[in-house]
Design an enzyme around this catalytic site. Structure first.
Site, PDB file in Angstrom:
ATOM      1  N   ASN A  92     -11.167 -75.137 -27.306  1.00  0.00           N
ATOM      2  CA  ASN A  92     -11.908 -73.904 -27.048  1.00  0.00           C
ATOM      3  C   ASN A  92     -13.303 -73.980 -27.669  1.00  0.00           C
ATOM      4  OD1 ASN A  92     -11.821 -70.904 -26.169  1.00  0.00           O
ATOM      5  ND2 ASN A  92     -12.539 -70.814 -28.272  1.00  0.00           N
ATOM      6  N   THR A  93     -13.348 -74.073 -28.994  1.00  0.00           N
ATOM      7  CA  THR A  93     -14.629 -74.018 -29.691  1.00  0.00           C
ATOM      8  C   THR A  93     -15.578 -75.138 -29.270  1.00  0.00           C
ATOM      9  OG1 THR A  93     -13.472 -73.063 -31.590  1.00  0.00           O
ATOM     10  CG2 THR A  93     -15.709 -73.859 -31.969  1.00  0.00           C
ATOM     11  N   LYS A 119       2.028 -70.173 -25.544  1.00  0.00           N
ATOM     12  CA  LYS A 119       1.634 -71.047 -26.645  1.00  0.00           C
ATOM     13  C   LYS A 119       1.893 -70.325 -27.959  1.00  0.00           C
ATOM     14  CE  LYS A 119      -2.050 -73.108 -29.188  1.00  0.00           C
ATOM     15  NZ  LYS A 119      -3.474 -73.006 -29.561  1.00  0.00           N
TER      16      LYS A 119
END
Length: 284
Positions: A236-237, A127
């Site tokens: 993610n967060t 990525k």
């Protein structure tokens, strides 16, 4: 099955519609997606940052059902045996590691980081993100395109984080990106998808997978991304900073699945005025 009447999908994003049978039941076991020749069932990709521990990260990953996990090469230990290793908690033989260039602000730094990742683990599916500045963490598209071209020339298969711009997305695809990953909102903001129109335009024009990357805050945001026809969502967060990360990971799994089913089913047309649910003919 025709694509939803509210949208016109490109051929590459219509294939999944055939998975829905005459009774309206989705053959989810066969609803897979492909990137760089690899086939995946889960359309949710999760990260490895901001968790309280590797143990919590591993538990959330299990609850999410994700098959791909992103790893910030500059921040997560994957090679120093003297420190706790992520690989001790998340088996790289079971999950696909997706090394990323989080924290890189130039094409040169991003390319160098991924070269190190390939040396450490042999990864070529990666990525790429090249940030413009620290306040917004928006991508620097000039540097991103430059890094994409270099990585492709060196045999990498980059999935690329980008602005939600159909023109920029097409340029990355033409440069060899194997997936386009437009932001829904700034990284870590939790604001949800701010511009559904441009995300939809990217989906319509893409010949490679499109995944919303950044900005998801809760399950409904993930569903919206999938209802727009995206092939997947990366987050993610939204999971790591939830009060109960493992529970939120499960919610995100269900949200991605429900959004995908809604897209395949084809939403009703939108009307300006009410339309009765029951026929008016034959009223007593």
């Amino acid at each position: 099955m025709a694509p939803p009447s509210a949208y016109i999908a490109s051929p590459s994003h219509q294939a999944g519609a055939a998975q829905v049978n005459a009774e309206g039941n989705s053959a989810t076991a066969n609803d897979v997606w492909t990137v760089a020749g690899q086939i995946f069932r889960s359309r949710l990709i999760v990260g490895t940052g901001k968790y309280k521990s590797f143990e919590e990260n591993a538990a959330a990953l299990e609850a999410s059902g994700a098959e791909i996990v992103t790893v910030a090469v500059r921040r997560v230990n994957i090679s120093d045996p003297g420190q706790p290793l992520l690989t001790d908690f998340i088996d790289p033989k079971r999950f696909t590691y997706l090394p990323n260039t989080a924290g890189c602000f130039t094409a040169e730094d991003a390319v160098r980081t991924l070269r190190l990742a390939r040396e450490a683990g042999g990864w070529d599916l990666v990525k790429l993100e090249v940030l413009g500045e620290a306040k917004t963490l928006y991508p620097d598209m000039r540097e991103t395109l430059k890094a994409t071209e270099t990585l492709v020339a060196e045999g990498f298969k980059p999935m690329v984080y980008c602005v939600d711009d159909p023109i920029a997305a097409k340029q990355l695809e033409e440069a060899g990106a194997v997936a386009i990953m437009p932001l829904g909102a700034p990284i870590g903001s939790g604001l949800g998808i701010q511009n559904r129109v441009t995300i939809r335009l990217i989906v319509e024009g893409a010949g490679v997978p499109v995944l919303v990357d950044a900005g998801v805050g809760t399950a409904s945001d993930a569903s919206v991304a999938m209802e727009l026809g995206c092939d997947g969502v990366l987050m993610n967060t939204a999971i790591a900073e939830a009060k109960a990360p493992v529970m939120m990971a499960r919610a995100m799994k269900l949200a991605v699945e429900s959004g995908r089913l809604a897209y395949l089913a084809g939403r009703m047309g939108q009307r300006r005025y009410a339309d009765p649910s029951s026929p008016l003919a034959g009223l007593i």
